[in-house]
Design a protein around this motif. Structure first.
Motif, PDB file in Angstrom:
ATOM      1  N   ARG A   1      45.511  50.493 -22.839  1.00 48.71           N
ATOM      2  CA  ARG A   1      46.450  51.416 -23.496  1.00 48.71           C
ATOM      3  C   ARG A   1      46.621  52.705 -22.691  1.00 48.71           C
ATOM      4  NH1 ARG A   1      43.143  49.629 -27.702  1.00 48.71           N
ATOM      5  NH2 ARG A   1      44.196  48.242 -29.197  1.00 48.71           N
ATOM      6  N   GLU A   2      45.525  53.151 -22.077  1.00 43.58           N
ATOM      7  CA  GLU A   2      45.569  54.410 -21.329  1.00 43.58           C
ATOM      8  C   GLU A   2      46.118  54.227 -19.915  1.00 43.58           C
ATOM      9  OE1 GLU A   2      41.475  55.373 -21.649  1.00 43.58           O
ATOM     10  OE2 GLU A   2      41.585  55.336 -23.845  1.00 43.58           O
ATOM     11  N   GLY A   3      46.347  52.980 -19.525  1.00 42.67           N
ATOM     12  CA  GLY A   3      46.929  52.720 -18.201  1.00 42.67           C
ATOM     13  C   GLY A   3      45.969  52.922 -17.054  1.00 42.67           C
ATOM     14  N   LYS A   4      44.670  52.754 -17.289  1.00 42.76           N
ATOM     15  CA  LYS A   4      43.686  52.998 -16.239  1.00 42.76           C
ATOM     16  C   LYS A   4      43.684  51.870 -15.207  1.00 42.76           C
ATOM     17  CE  LYS A   4      40.663  56.072 -18.759  1.00 42.76           C
ATOM     18  NZ  LYS A   4      39.274  56.437 -19.096  1.00 42.76           N
ATOM     19  N   GLN A   5      43.810  52.278 -13.954  1.00 41.18           N
ATOM     20  CA  GLN A   5      43.811  51.311 -12.863  1.00 41.18           C
ATOM     21  C   GLN A   5      42.371  51.107 -12.389  1.00 41.18           C
ATOM     22  OE1 GLN A   5      46.320  49.587 -11.600  1.00 41.18           O
ATOM     23  NE2 GLN A   5      48.146  50.580 -12.399  1.00 41.18           N
ATOM     24  N   THR A   6      41.594  50.459 -13.230  1.00 38.81           N
ATOM     25  CA  THR A   6      40.208  50.189 -12.885  1.00 38.81           C
ATOM     26  C   THR A   6      40.129  49.077 -11.854  1.00 38.81           C
ATOM     27  OG1 THR A   6      39.953  48.543 -14.625  1.00 38.81           O
ATOM     28  CG2 THR A   6      39.514  50.837 -15.227  1.00 38.81           C
ATOM     29  N   MET A   7      38.932  48.877 -11.290  1.00 43.13           N
ATOM     30  CA  MET A   7      38.759  47.801 -10.320  1.00 43.13           C
ATOM     31  C   MET A   7      39.128  46.456 -10.940  1.00 43.13           C
ATOM     32  SD  MET A   7      37.960  47.111  -7.219  1.00 43.13           S
ATOM     33  CE  MET A   7      37.185  48.657  -6.737  1.00 43.13           C
ATOM     34  N   LEU A   8      38.807  46.271 -12.209  1.00 44.03           N
ATOM     35  CA  LEU A   8      39.114  45.027 -12.909  1.00 44.03           C
ATOM     36  C   LEU A   8      40.621  44.767 -12.917  1.00 44.03           C
ATOM     37  CD1 LEU A   8      37.279  43.005 -14.491  1.00 44.03           C
ATOM     38  CD2 LEU A   8      37.916  44.253 -16.565  1.00 44.03           C
ATOM     39  N   VAL A   9      41.384  45.785 -13.283  1.00 46.15           N
ATOM     40  CA  VAL A   9      42.839  45.671 -13.344  1.00 46.15           C
ATOM     41  C   VAL A   9      43.429  45.559 -11.944  1.00 46.15           C
ATOM     42  CG1 VAL A   9      44.948  46.933 -13.945  1.00 46.15           C
ATOM     43  CG2 VAL A   9      43.040  46.836 -15.567  1.00 46.15           C
ATOM     44  N   LEU A  10      42.883  46.319 -11.016  1.00 42.46           N
ATOM     45  CA  LEU A  10      43.377  46.309  -9.643  1.00 42.46           C
ATOM     46  C   LEU A  10      43.247  44.919  -9.020  1.00 42.46           C
ATOM     47  CD1 LEU A  10      44.423  47.989  -7.242  1.00 42.46           C
ATOM     48  CD2 LEU A  10      42.043  48.450  -6.657  1.00 42.46           C
ATOM     49  N   LEU A  11      42.085  44.313  -9.170  1.00 39.27           N
ATOM     50  CA  LEU A  11      41.873  42.979  -8.599  1.00 39.27           C
ATOM     51  C   LEU A  11      42.769  41.937  -9.268  1.00 39.27           C
ATOM     52  CD1 LEU A  11      37.977  42.947  -8.248  1.00 39.27           C
ATOM     53  CD2 LEU A  11      39.657  43.080  -6.407  1.00 39.27           C
ATOM     54  N   ALA A  12      42.911  42.045 -10.591  1.00 36.02           N
ATOM     55  CA  ALA A  12      43.787  41.104 -11.296  1.00 36.02           C
ATOM     56  C   ALA A  12      45.219  41.225 -10.798  1.00 36.02           C
ATOM     57  CB  ALA A  12      43.714  41.342 -12.796  1.00 36.02           C
ATOM     58  N   GLY A  13      45.684  42.465 -10.597  1.00 32.85           N
ATOM     59  CA  GLY A  13      47.048  42.682 -10.116  1.00 32.85           C
ATOM     60  C   GLY A  13      47.266  42.140  -8.721  1.00 32.85           C
ATOM     61  N   GLU A  14      46.256  42.273  -7.857  1.00 34.40           N
ATOM     62  CA  GLU A  14      46.373  41.776  -6.491  1.00 34.40           C
ATOM     63  C   GLU A  14      46.426  40.250  -6.444  1.00 34.40           C
ATOM     64  OE1 GLU A  14      43.011  43.392  -4.506  1.00 34.40           O
ATOM     65  OE2 GLU A  14      43.953  45.349  -4.121  1.00 34.40           O
ATOM     66  N   ARG A  15      45.732  39.618  -7.363  1.00 37.85           N
ATOM     67  CA  ARG A  15      45.610  38.163  -7.325  1.00 37.85           C
ATOM     68  C   ARG A  15      46.642  37.439  -8.181  1.00 37.85           C
ATOM     69  NH1 ARG A  15      39.034  37.185  -7.493  1.00 37.85           N
ATOM     70  NH2 ARG A  15      38.528  38.545  -5.723  1.00 37.85           N
ATOM     71  N   ALA A  16      47.261  38.164  -9.086  1.00 39.92           N
ATOM     72  CA  ALA A  16      48.245  37.536  -9.974  1.00 39.92           C
ATOM     73  C   ALA A  16      49.572  37.335  -9.243  1.00 39.92           C
ATOM     74  CB  ALA A  16      48.456  38.402 -11.211  1.00 39.92           C
ATOM     75  N   GLY A  17      50.335  36.393  -9.688  1.00 41.90           N
ATOM     76  CA  GLY A  17      51.683  36.205  -9.164  1.00 41.90           C
ATOM     77  C   GLY A  17      52.633  37.206  -9.787  1.00 41.90           C
ATOM     78  N   THR A  18      53.901  37.025  -9.528  1.00 43.65           N
ATOM     79  CA  THR A  18      54.922  37.943 -10.039  1.00 43.65           C
ATOM     80  C   THR A  18      54.884  38.033 -11.560  1.00 43.65           C
ATOM     81  OG1 THR A  18      56.340  37.405  -8.160  1.00 43.65           O
ATOM     82  CG2 THR A  18      57.375  38.485 -10.054  1.00 43.65           C
ATOM     83  N   THR A  19      54.755  36.892 -12.215  1.00 44.96           N
ATOM     84  CA  THR A  19      54.724  36.878 -13.677  1.00 44.96           C
ATOM     85  C   THR A  19      53.512  37.637 -14.210  1.00 44.96           C
ATOM     86  OG1 THR A  19      55.839  34.738 -13.715  1.00 44.96           O
ATOM     87  CG2 THR A  19      54.702  35.413 -15.722  1.00 44.96           C
ATOM     88  N   GLY A  20      52.368  37.420 -13.568  1.00 45.64           N
ATOM     89  CA  GLY A  20      51.150  38.096 -14.002  1.00 45.64           C
ATOM     90  C   GLY A  20      51.236  39.599 -13.829  1.00 45.64           C
ATOM     91  N   ARG A  21      51.808  40.043 -12.699  1.00 45.08           N
ATOM     92  CA  ARG A  21      51.947  41.486 -12.473  1.00 45.08           C
ATOM     93  C   ARG A  21      52.904  42.110 -13.477  1.00 45.08           C
ATOM     94  NH1 ARG A  21      51.113  39.954  -7.050  1.00 45.08           N
ATOM     95  NH2 ARG A  21      53.330  39.608  -6.681  1.00 45.08           N
ATOM     96  N   LYS A  22      53.939  41.382 -13.841  1.00 45.61           N
ATOM     97  CA  LYS A  22      54.867  41.889 -14.858  1.00 45.61           C
ATOM     98  C   LYS A  22      54.166  42.031 -16.202  1.00 45.61           C
ATOM     99  CE  LYS A  22      59.290  40.251 -12.970  1.00 45.61           C
ATOM    100  NZ  LYS A  22      60.444  39.323 -13.174  1.00 45.61           N
ATOM    101  N   LEU A  23      53.279  41.064 -16.512  1.00 44.70           N
ATOM    102  CA  LEU A  23      52.530  41.128 -17.758  1.00 44.70           C
ATOM    103  C   LEU A  23      51.637  42.370 -17.771  1.00 44.70           C
ATOM    104  CD1 LEU A  23      50.678  38.098 -19.357  1.00 44.70           C
ATOM    105  CD2 LEU A  23      49.621  40.347 -19.296  1.00 44.70           C
ATOM    106  N   LEU A  24      50.956  42.629 -16.650  1.00 43.79           N
ATOM    107  CA  LEU A  24      50.099  43.816 -16.554  1.00 43.79           C
ATOM    108  C   LEU A  24      50.920  45.092 -16.689  1.00 43.79           C
ATOM    109  CD1 LEU A  24      47.517  43.150 -13.681  1.00 43.79           C
ATOM    110  CD2 LEU A  24      47.015  43.678 -16.066  1.00 43.79           C
ATOM    111  N   ASP A  25      52.020  45.171 -15.958  1.00 40.88           N
ATOM    112  CA  ASP A  25      52.851  46.378 -15.986  1.00 40.88           C
ATOM    113  C   ASP A  25      53.419  46.645 -17.374  1.00 40.88           C
ATOM    114  OD1 ASP A  25      52.378  46.756 -13.313  1.00 40.88           O
ATOM    115  OD2 ASP A  25      54.252  45.831 -12.641  1.00 40.88           O
ATOM    116  N   ALA A  26      53.684  45.573 -18.122  1.00 39.97           N
ATOM    117  CA  ALA A  26      54.241  45.732 -19.468  1.00 39.97           C
ATOM    118  C   ALA A  26      53.205  46.240 -20.463  1.00 39.97           C
ATOM    119  CB  ALA A  26      54.815  44.400 -19.952  1.00 39.97           C
TER     120      ALA A  26
END
Length: 376
Positions: A282-307
């Motif tokens: 909710r706070e939009g924190k770019q933690t290592m957990l979120v950062l790694l998920a974003g790097e490894r996710a495809g376009t759809t996954g990154r859109k889900l994170l950004d949303a």
């Protein structure tokens, strides 16, 4: 065999060897020392009259209530490892320095909840929310939320001031006192600067792994582990080579502690942690957990994170989808692997030949496991 003796004012503690009973004794001694400090120092606020209780009670409950008290324990064992005796005037000083770091921790958490908009802490309303609720109950004029945040900031300031009072009450010899103040001030500067990095990063976009680790190091790691150990080291007048050992242990365990905090911020059980799950999303924190998920996710996954990131109205379904993505991309496994490596590095630092003797070595190994693999 564990021996513990305590005096009402100052709570002198003699613990040998380390173990569960030793940790319980430390908890009790720190609690008594904190209660005594608050009782003496808060008398100066009696001029508030009928408002004294409403101002000081939230802080009293916060610092005397449920908490891990990891930092005071690290001050104590840092002091013992540096040759500090288990009883006497310097032992009382180490205990009061433990109170000082616990009050700085309270200051940081109270402010953090305001900045993050967190509503709960330790199974209770956050301090600023308790003031907001007071405003509503009393039907005072003005905006309850704004009053709550203002009063919460003042309570955080009070904790910060009392931290100084605790260091002063340590009454160390001048040379040791000067070094304690230097370490204490550096610790608080790192904490404040790290918190600013945490606040500004979402404004700048996705951080690099190096940037995310730097935030973790300064926002949490330095003041959680290394700083307390070095406060104890300064109180005992320990050797320089031991300070390097404490830094190696502190940097490893401190970062592991923050990474575990990031995991709990997404996957933690509210019934155990005492605060809502998913607040970091909710706070939009770019933690290592979120950062790694974003790097490894495809376009759809990154859109889900950004949303989902930074949205206070994120749904339970979206949070579940983010958790699933973090697991599916292997980000959770990778962060857990990093935690294991960092804990091993910390343990190696204190278990190296000649680094530390018992019971200190055993205590720091046990604290490493409890800090890095905690459920709250």
């Amino acid at each position: 065999m564990v021996r513990s003796t305590a005096v009402r004012q100052g709570a002198v503690l003699d613990v040998s060897p380390a173990g569960d009973r030793a940790e319980d004794s430390l908890d009790e001694a720190v609690g008594r020392a904190l209660a005594g400090l608050l009782e003496r120092q808060l008398e100066a606020l009696e001029f508030l009259g009928e408002h004294t209780h409403s101002f000081v009670e939230p802080l009293r409950q916060f610092v005397l209530g449920r908490g891990k008290r990891l930092r005071p324990k690290l001050v104590y064992w840092g002091y013992r490892g540096a040759g500090g005796p288990a009883a006497g005037a310097t032992a009382r000083a180490a205990l009061r320095l433990g109170c000082a770091i616990e009050l700085v921790h309270a200051f940081a958490l109270i402010q953090d909840d305001i900045m993050d908009g967190s509503r709960e802490r330790r199974f209770k309303p956050a301090v600023h929310v308790s003031f907001e609720n007071l405003h509503r109950r009393e039907r005072w004029r003005g905006d309850p939320a704004r009053f709550g945040e203002a009063a919460g900031l003042l309570v955080a300031d009070l904790a910060f001031i009392l931290g100084d009072a605790a260091v002063t009450a340590a009454e160390l010899p001048p040379a040791r006192s000067a070094e304690v103040w230097r370490v204490f001030n550096e610790l608080r500067l790192h904490l404040t600067g790290g918190q600013y990095l945490d606040v500004i990063q979402p404004c700048l976009g996705r951080p690099t792994e190096r940037e995310a680790r730097r935030i973790a190091l300064y926002k949490s790691a330095r003041y959680t582990v290394e700083g307390p150990l070095r406060l104890g080291h300064a109180a005992a007048g320990g050797p320089l080579e031991l300070a390097a050992t404490y830094t190696a242990y502190g940097n490893g365990l401190g970062e592991a502690f923050q990474l575990r905090d990031d995991v709990l911020g997404v996957f933690g059980d509210p019934e155990v942690t005492g605060k809502p799950a998913g607040d970091d999303i909710r706070e939009g924190k770019q933690t290592m957990l979120v950062l790694l998920a974003g790097e490894r996710a495809g376009t759809t996954g990154r859109k889900l994170l950004d949303a989902a990131l930074g949205r206070q109205d994120v749904t339970a379904e979206q949070l579940d989808q983010v958790r699933e993505l973090i697991v599916r991309t292997g980000a959770l496994d990778e962060v857990n692997r990093m935690i294991d490596e960092l804990v091993l590095r910390a343990k190696r630092a204190v278990c190296a030949d000649g680094a530390l003797e018992e019971p200190v070595r055993d205590a720091l190994v046990r604290l490493a496991d409890r800090a890095a693999y905690r459920a709250t």
